[in-house]
Design a protein around this motif. Structure first.
Motif, short mmCIF file in Angstrom:
data_model
loop_
_atom_site.label_atom_id
_atom_site.label_comp_id
_atom_site.label_asym_id
_atom_site.label_seq_id
_atom_site.Cartn_x
_atom_site.Cartn_y
_atom_site.Cartn_z
N TYR A 223 -44.92 -71.02 69.73
CA TYR A 223 -43.46 -71.12 69.81
C TYR A 223 -42.99 -70.54 71.14
O TYR A 223 -42.30 -69.52 71.21
CB TYR A 223 -42.81 -70.43 68.61
N ARG B 268 -38.50 -85.28 62.25
CA ARG B 268 -39.17 -84.06 62.70
C ARG B 268 -39.97 -84.35 63.96
O ARG B 268 -40.70 -85.34 64.04
CB ARG B 268 -40.10 -83.51 61.62
N THR C 125 -42.95 -90.53 64.72
CA THR C 125 -41.84 -89.80 64.10
C THR C 125 -41.32 -90.58 62.89
O THR C 125 -41.08 -91.79 62.97
CB THR C 125 -40.70 -89.60 65.10
N LEU D 249 -42.47 -84.18 73.78
CA LEU D 249 -42.10 -84.16 72.37
C LEU D 249 -42.55 -85.43 71.66
O LEU D 249 -42.49 -86.52 72.19
CB LEU D 249 -40.58 -84.02 72.23
N ASN E 222 -50.12 -74.31 63.90
CA ASN E 222 -49.13 -75.38 63.84
C ASN E 222 -48.38 -75.48 65.16
O ASN E 222 -48.05 -74.47 65.79
CB ASN E 222 -48.12 -75.13 62.72
N LEU E 223 -48.14 -76.71 65.61
CA LEU E 223 -47.33 -76.91 66.80
C LEU E 223 -45.91 -76.45 66.55
O LEU E 223 -45.47 -76.32 65.40
CB LEU E 223 -47.33 -78.39 67.19
N MET E 224 -45.17 -76.20 67.61
CA MET E 224 -43.77 -75.78 67.47
C MET E 224 -42.96 -76.94 66.89
O MET E 224 -42.88 -78.01 67.48
CB MET E 224 -43.21 -75.35 68.83
N HIS E 225 -42.39 -76.71 65.72
CA HIS E 225 -41.63 -77.75 65.03
C HIS E 225 -40.17 -77.74 65.47
O HIS E 225 -39.61 -76.69 65.81
CB HIS E 225 -41.68 -77.52 63.51
N GLY F 298 -39.19 -74.12 61.49
CA GLY F 298 -40.54 -73.75 61.10
C GLY F 298 -40.88 -72.28 61.30
O GLY F 298 -40.09 -71.49 61.83
N GLU G 159 -42.39 -82.40 67.23
CA GLU G 159 -43.20 -81.25 67.58
C GLU G 159 -43.36 -81.21 69.09
O GLU G 159 -43.29 -82.25 69.76
CB GLU G 159 -44.57 -81.33 66.90
N ARG H 226 -44.69 -86.56 67.55
CA ARG H 226 -45.15 -86.16 66.21
C ARG H 226 -46.68 -86.14 66.23
O ARG H 226 -47.31 -87.12 66.64
CB ARG H 226 -44.63 -87.14 65.16
N SER H 227 -47.26 -85.04 65.84
CA SER H 227 -48.71 -84.94 65.87
C SER H 227 -49.33 -85.89 64.84
O SER H 227 -48.80 -86.11 63.76
CB SER H 227 -49.15 -83.51 65.59
#
Length: 358
Positions: A49, A92, A87, A102, A114-117, A43, A94, A104-105
């Motif tokens: 990040y 993917r 997820t 960790l 955006n969150l860190m992908h 991302g 985040e 998935r939003s």
């Protein structure tokens, strides 16, 4: 060539960086909360990040970096909501927090970038078995807590609980007391309890020590972690526990469980509030079950806010960021703990004695 991994702070109780491990791709149906997994950063980079490492220090992350974190859930009112169970087939992930929680939003504040992908690469394994947070929980014999408790609760995240806790710990240490500090609910971040330790706490513990990446979980599961944390504190040679319940007791972090189970030991409750009206909301929701000793946080930032807190709730508010209020805080703590002059260590100093605030 051996891959280079960044170990997020949710791994801090493990030995992943000192003992060898393998990695193995697991199908989605075999994932579970607390599993240690490897994600490859993807991302467009932004200010999120960054990764809080096992030491508690922050480091920048770039595309291609491999980070080891733990699958978990988050339900933050001001930032974002996410769950590893959301997820999809694209695998993917985040970073729901910088600490390596960790998932998935599912809902993100429009004020947030955006969150860190990252892309799920694999699980951490040893001898063919998944390595999880619970593998590194150090057990403790069940003990009943006999200490007085100073409880920090909030109306939401970022309401001033950790800042207030640091000042209270410092005040107690000035009195010469041995202090334990605990963050009993929330989403994994090491820096909160590190700040408690830096403020002078003799012993610190949080839910990561009990094997949880966050306390968004079933109450039965959380209660086992809570009992372990309390047993660990009860085994220490300390005189008072400063306990923070992250987020709000009304949010799905099991804060209400903390309030209920510490009720018989709590002698002083600090309600940290984002604004005066939020004080009334928490007070109304809990009724007589929760009586705050003082209100702090942004709801005490100005005299107008202090007056409105009093008008709405009848509670006193103290701005703990203002050193002029330290003597009053110390007097209230001394009264709550029923300390006599002989209880305070010889040579110890107290904010009560301050004449001219620095």
């Amino acid at each position: 060539m051996k891959p280079h991994y960044f170990f997020s702070s949710v791994t801090r109780c493990s030995n992943l960086w000192t003992e060898p491990f393998e990695t193995e791709h697991f199908d989605r149906e075999h994932w579970a909360t607390g599993d240690f997994v490897v994600g490859r950063i993807t991302g467009e980079r932004n200010r999120l990040y960054r990764c809080e490492t096992k030491s508690g220090r922050m480091t920048d992350m770039v595309r291609g970096d491999l980070v080891v974190g733990a699958l978990g859930r988050r339900a933050a009112t001001l930032e974002g909501v996410g769950d590893w169970r959301a997820t999809g087939p694209d695998l993917r992930l985040e970073a729901l927090t910088s600490a390596g929680l960790l998932g998935r939003s599912t809902s993100i504040s429009p004020l947030f970038p955006n969150l860190m992908h990252m892309h799920y690469e694999s699980h951490v394994v040893r001898n063919g078995k998944k390595v999880t947070m619970s593998d590194f929980v150090v057990p403790a014999a069940p003990r009943k807590l006999e200490l007085p408790v100073i409880l920090l609760i909030g109306t939401s995240m970022s309401s001033g609980k950790t800042a207030s806790g640091k000042l209270i710990i410092r005040a107690l240490k000035y009195m010469g007391l041995e202090v334990a500090a605990a963050k009993l609910t929330g989403s994994a971040r090491y820096r909160d309890i590190l700040q408690f330790r830096d403020a002078g706490a003799d012993y610190v513990v949080d839910f990561v020590d009990a094997g949880l990446p966050s306390t968004v979980c079933e109450e039965e599961k959380y209660k086992k972690a809570f009992d372990l944390m309390i047993s660990k504190v009860a085994a220490r040679n300390v005189q008072v526990l400063v306990a923070e319940s992250g987020a709000s007791p009304l949010e799905p972090y099991n804060g209400a469980t903390v309030v209920k189970n510490l009720a018989d030991r709590t002698c002083f409750t600090v309600l940290c509030a984002s604004d005066p009206h939020a004080v009334l909301g928490v007070q109304t929701a809990f009724g007589s079950e929760l009586k705050a000793s003082i209100v702090s946080g942004p709801a005490a930032n100005t005299s107008a806010a202090v007056d409105l807190v009093k008008q709405l709730s009848g509670l006193d508010a103290l701005n703990l960021l203002d050193r002029a209020n330290y003597p009053e805080l110390s007097r209230r703590l001394i009264d709550a703990l029923e300390l006599k002059e002989y209880d305070i260590a010889p040579g110890a100093r107290s904010y009560v004695n301050e004449k001219t605030p620095a």
